[in-house]
Design a protein around this motif. Structure first.
Motif, short mmCIF file in Angstrom:
data_model
loop_
_atom_site.label_atom_id
_atom_site.label_comp_id
_atom_site.label_asym_id
_atom_site.label_seq_id
_atom_site.Cartn_x
_atom_site.Cartn_y
_atom_site.Cartn_z
N MET A 200 20.93 -4.56 14.29
CA MET A 200 21.41 -3.69 13.22
C MET A 200 20.26 -3.00 12.48
O MET A 200 20.37 -1.84 12.09
N ASP A 201 19.15 -3.74 12.32
CA ASP A 201 18.00 -3.13 11.66
C ASP A 201 17.46 -1.96 12.47
O ASP A 201 17.13 -0.90 11.93
N LEU A 202 17.38 -2.16 13.79
CA LEU A 202 16.90 -1.09 14.66
C LEU A 202 17.85 0.10 14.63
O LEU A 202 17.42 1.26 14.62
N LEU A 203 19.14 -0.17 14.57
CA LEU A 203 20.13 0.90 14.52
C LEU A 203 19.98 1.70 13.23
O LEU A 203 20.07 2.93 13.23
N LEU A 204 19.74 1.00 12.13
CA LEU A 204 19.55 1.66 10.84
C LEU A 204 18.29 2.51 10.85
O LEU A 204 18.28 3.64 10.33
N ILE A 205 17.22 2.00 11.46
CA ILE A 205 15.97 2.75 11.55
C ILE A 205 16.19 4.05 12.32
O ILE A 205 15.77 5.13 11.89
N GLN A 206 16.87 3.95 13.47
CA GLN A 206 17.11 5.12 14.29
C GLN A 206 18.02 6.13 13.59
O GLN A 206 17.83 7.34 13.69
N LEU A 207 19.00 5.62 12.86
CA LEU A 207 19.92 6.50 12.14
C LEU A 207 19.20 7.28 11.05
O LEU A 207 19.38 8.50 10.92
N LEU A 208 18.35 6.62 10.29
CA LEU A 208 17.64 7.29 9.21
C LEU A 208 16.54 8.21 9.76
O LEU A 208 16.28 9.27 9.20
N ASN A 209 15.91 7.79 10.87
CA ASN A 209 14.97 8.70 11.52
C ASN A 209 15.68 9.97 11.98
O ASN A 209 15.15 11.08 11.85
N GLY A 210 16.87 9.80 12.54
CA GLY A 210 17.66 10.95 12.96
C GLY A 210 18.07 11.82 11.79
O GLY A 210 18.13 13.04 11.91
N LEU A 211 18.34 11.20 10.66
CA LEU A 211 18.72 11.97 9.48
C LEU A 211 17.56 12.83 8.99
O LEU A 211 17.77 13.97 8.56
N VAL A 212 16.34 12.30 9.06
CA VAL A 212 15.17 13.09 8.67
C VAL A 212 14.99 14.28 9.62
O VAL A 212 14.76 15.41 9.18
N SER A 213 15.11 14.02 10.93
CA SER A 213 15.05 15.13 11.89
C SER A 213 16.18 16.11 11.63
O SER A 213 16.00 17.33 11.74
N GLY A 214 17.36 15.57 11.29
CA GLY A 214 18.50 16.43 10.98
C GLY A 214 18.26 17.33 9.79
O GLY A 214 18.81 18.43 9.71
N ALA A 215 17.42 16.87 8.85
CA ALA A 215 17.08 17.73 7.70
C ALA A 215 16.33 18.97 8.16
O ALA A 215 16.58 20.08 7.67
N PHE A 216 15.40 18.81 9.13
CA PHE A 216 14.70 19.98 9.68
C PHE A 216 15.69 20.90 10.41
O PHE A 216 15.65 22.12 10.24
N TYR A 217 16.57 20.31 11.22
CA TYR A 217 17.56 21.11 11.95
C TYR A 217 18.48 21.84 10.98
O TYR A 217 18.85 23.00 11.22
N ALA A 218 18.86 21.16 9.90
CA ALA A 218 19.79 21.76 8.94
C ALA A 218 19.17 22.97 8.27
O ALA A 218 19.83 24.01 8.11
N LEU A 219 17.91 22.88 7.86
CA LEU A 219 17.25 24.02 7.22
C LEU A 219 17.11 25.19 8.19
O LEU A 219 17.35 26.34 7.83
N LEU A 220 16.72 24.89 9.43
CA LEU A 220 16.59 25.94 10.42
C LEU A 220 17.94 26.57 10.74
O LEU A 220 18.08 27.79 10.83
N ALA A 221 18.96 25.73 10.94
CA ALA A 221 20.29 26.24 11.28
C ALA A 221 20.87 27.07 10.14
O ALA A 221 21.55 28.08 10.39
N LEU A 222 20.61 26.67 8.92
CA LEU A 222 21.10 27.44 7.77
C LEU A 222 20.45 28.82 7.73
O LEU A 222 21.11 29.83 7.48
#
Length: 290
Positions: A1-23
């Protein structure tokens, strides 16, 4: 579960870059109907502007000044080379932005070299908020990235929803011909859309440089997921594009939890599923290009 949480939050940070670019992509596309393949090049130029400015005025000022400088560059490019193509075959603007992306990337390579350059962030931002716990990976810098991405998205929403300028931009996205017939100079709105889209790309570039490092090709790796986010959220929907970026980031992060190569595969799988099951995306407008 800890590893899953790490990957999810890492993905959320990457998603922030994608969100700004997509916007930024959605702002330009909604108003001008141009698919801006140079958006990744804008991100690279903004990132290197931030690199230069951070050595002169500090990291925090570079977060503001680099996107502003990129926005001014986008205004010059839009007025000089993009404007003559608005009423011509869309394929011509597509090829032009593709060529512009290559030109921007090559210019950065000539000025700074082909090798990756380290981008230093303030020491305090690299420290963990929860050292010695399962959340050790949650650094102050990652929180800053998420906070800035959230504020940028909220700022665009407030601009479009509660200002007169935002009203014109929304009206132009809905019916450019009628707005132009009523006396509004739509060309200025096009220029503004390019400037605002470039500002968001520059902001994403500086933030991504602090997380991923600097290289002339960094825009290519971030652009494709942003296009997928644009399609997932729905062409013509700014909020959908922003949300799509976050979703794509989290999906790739979760996929990477099971197989490292699955992160990239997940991007294309999302694209295929959206095109097959809901071509207009989650919140897109049907017949947007008609």
């Amino acid at each position: 579960m800890d590893l899953l949480l790490i990957q999810l939050l890492n993905g959320l940070v990457s998603g922030a870059f994608y969100a700004l670019l997509a916007l930024g992509l959605a702002l330009i596309l909604s108003l001008t109907r141009i698919i801006n393949l140079a958006h990744g090049g804008f991100l690279v130029v903004g990132a290197y502007m931030g690199y230069v400015l951070s050595g002169l005025v500090g990291f925090y000022w570079s977060l503001l000044l680099a996107p502003l400088g990129l926005a001014l560059l986008a205004v010059v490019l839009e007025m000089s080379i993009m404007r003559p193509l608005y009423r011509r075959d869309p394929l011509e603007s597509l090829l032009l932005t593709f060529g512009l992306a290559l030109a921007l990337e090559e210019a950065v390579r000539i000025l700074f070299g082909p090798v990756a350059v380290p981008f230093r962030i303030p020491e305090g931002l690299g420290s963990s908020l929860f050292p010695g716990t399962s959340l050790f990976f949650l650094t102050r810098y990652r929180i800053l990235v998420l906070a800035i991405a959230l504020m940028a998205g909220l700022g665009v929403y407030l601009l479009l929803r509660f200002t007169r300028l935002g009203l014109y931009l929304r009206a132009g996205a809905q019916d450019r011909e009628t707005l132009n017939a009523l006396g509004t100079d739509v060309r200025r709105l096009y220029t503004l859309a390019f400037a605002l889209g470039a500002f968001l790309a520059g902001l994403a570039g500086v933030l991504a440089a602090g997380q991923l490092g600097l290289s002339p090709t960094m825009g290519t790796g971030l652009l494709m997921p942003s296009f997928v986010a644009l399609i997932l959220g729905g062409v013509g929907s700014l909020g959908g594009s922003y949300l799509g970026g976050l979703l794509v980031g989290m999906a790739t992060g979760l996929a990477g939890n099971f197989l490292a190569l699955a992160s990239e595969l997940a991007i294309y799988l999302i694209l295929v599923l959206v095109l097959l099951l809901r071509p207009r995306g989650l919140f897109g407008q049907e017949g947007f290009f008609e």
